[in-house]
Design a protein around this motif. Structure first.
Motif, PDB file in Angstrom:
ATOM      1  N   GLN A   1      45.224  52.572  40.631  1.00 14.50           N
ATOM      2  CA  GLN A   1      44.687  52.190  41.942  1.00 14.50           C
ATOM      3  C   GLN A   1      43.158  52.140  41.922  1.00 14.50           C
ATOM      4  O   GLN A   1      42.553  51.282  42.561  1.00 14.50           O
ATOM      5  CB  GLN A   1      45.141  53.158  43.039  1.00 14.50           C
ATOM      6  CG  GLN A   1      46.627  53.163  43.277  1.00 14.50           C
ATOM      7  CD  GLN A   1      47.327  54.202  42.396  1.00 14.50           C
ATOM      8  OE1 GLN A   1      46.814  54.659  41.373  1.00 14.50           O
ATOM      9  NE2 GLN A   1      48.536  54.565  42.779  1.00 14.50           N
TER      10      GLN A   1
ATOM     11  N   GLN B   1      42.171  48.951  40.163  1.00 16.00           N
ATOM     12  CA  GLN B   1      42.440  47.795  41.019  1.00 16.00           C
ATOM     13  C   GLN B   1      41.396  47.650  42.122  1.00 16.00           C
ATOM     14  O   GLN B   1      41.038  46.534  42.492  1.00 16.00           O
ATOM     15  CB  GLN B   1      43.836  47.892  41.617  1.00 16.00           C
ATOM     16  CG  GLN B   1      44.937  47.738  40.590  1.00 16.00           C
ATOM     17  CD  GLN B   1      46.301  48.157  41.113  1.00 16.00           C
ATOM     18  OE1 GLN B   1      46.437  48.623  42.244  1.00 16.00           O
ATOM     19  NE2 GLN B   1      47.316  48.012  40.281  1.00 16.00           N
ATOM     20  N   ARG B   2      40.919  48.764  42.648  1.00 15.64           N
ATOM     21  CA  ARG B   2      39.916  48.703  43.713  1.00 15.64           C
ATOM     22  C   ARG B   2      38.576  48.162  43.217  1.00 15.64           C
ATOM     23  O   ARG B   2      37.779  47.679  44.000  1.00 15.64           O
ATOM     24  CB  ARG B   2      39.716  50.071  44.353  1.00 15.64           C
ATOM     25  CG  ARG B   2      40.898  50.471  45.207  1.00 15.64           C
ATOM     26  CD  ARG B   2      40.638  51.726  45.970  1.00 15.64           C
ATOM     27  NE  ARG B   2      41.852  52.156  46.656  1.00 15.64           N
ATOM     28  CZ  ARG B   2      41.925  53.196  47.448  1.00 15.64           C
ATOM     29  NH1 ARG B   2      40.844  53.932  47.667  1.00 15.64           N
ATOM     30  NH2 ARG B   2      43.042  53.522  48.036  1.00 15.64           N
TER      31      ARG B   2
ATOM     32  N   ALA C   1      31.937  50.200  46.374  1.00 12.71           N
ATOM     33  CA  ALA C   1      33.092  49.976  45.496  1.00 12.71           C
ATOM     34  C   ALA C   1      33.358  51.195  44.631  1.00 12.71           C
ATOM     35  O   ALA C   1      34.518  51.575  44.413  1.00 12.71           O
ATOM     36  CB  ALA C   1      32.853  48.749  44.622  1.00 12.71           C
TER      37      ALA C   1
ATOM     38  N   ALA D   1      35.121  53.742  46.687  1.00 14.28           N
ATOM     39  CA  ALA D   1      36.533  53.382  46.885  1.00 14.28           C
ATOM     40  C   ALA D   1      37.353  53.758  45.663  1.00 14.28           C
ATOM     41  O   ALA D   1      38.475  54.267  45.790  1.00 14.28           O
ATOM     42  CB  ALA D   1      36.657  51.889  47.180  1.00 14.28           C
ATOM     43  N   ALA D   2      36.799  53.533  44.479  1.00 17.86           N
ATOM     44  CA  ALA D   2      37.506  53.920  43.251  1.00 17.86           C
ATOM     45  C   ALA D   2      37.646  55.444  43.180  1.00 17.86           C
ATOM     46  O   ALA D   2      38.717  55.956  42.840  1.00 17.86           O
ATOM     47  CB  ALA D   2      36.762  53.398  42.029  1.00 17.86           C
TER      48      ALA D   2
ATOM     49  N   ALA E   1      40.372  56.685  45.376  1.00 15.30           N
ATOM     50  CA  ALA E   1      41.698  56.485  44.780  1.00 15.30           C
ATOM     51  C   ALA E   1      42.001  57.561  43.743  1.00 15.30           C
ATOM     52  O   ALA E   1      43.117  58.069  43.670  1.00 15.30           O
ATOM     53  CB  ALA E   1      41.786  55.098  44.145  1.00 15.30           C
TER      54      ALA E   1
END
Length: 103
Positions: free
Chosen positions: A50, A53-54, A64, A67-68, A71
């Motif tokens: 995940q 993918q982020r 970004a 966000a990773a 996850a």
């Protein structure tokens, strides 16, 4: 670009408190692909699909990278003596991603 970062208490300790290995392909400030592996967080090296993918098609930015990290740490919980690993993982991942994307 690929980077491996091993964070440990002292240089003499062989084991990592947290480690991050990253292979990131980025062009013109955008991540095209990412592979991430983490050590020191589970009983064996660990990948988080995940988080990878982020990052795909995202700008190489702190947003970004956060966000990773979200996850990676989703559902994580400390046990008192290792609570420090969550923010340490976040900082280490941010640093590695910034280096691999040269931002």
């Amino acid at each position: 670009m690929q980077v491996y970062r091993k964070v440990r208490d002292r240089a003499s300790y062989a084991f990592a408190l947290v480690s991050v290995a990253a292979i990131v392909d980025s062009t013109r400030g955008r991540v095209r692909s990412a592979r991430l592996a983490f050590g020191g967080l589970a009983h064996r090296p660990w990948r988080v699909a995940q988080a990878e993918q982020r990052l795909v098609d995202a700008p190489a930015s702190t947003t970004a990278f956060s966000a990773a990290a979200d996850a990676v740490l989703e559902g994580a919980r400390g046990f008192g003596g290792n609570d420090f690993k969550m923010p340490l993982t976040r900082r280490t991942l941010h640093s590695v991603l910034a280096e691999t994307t040269r931002t």
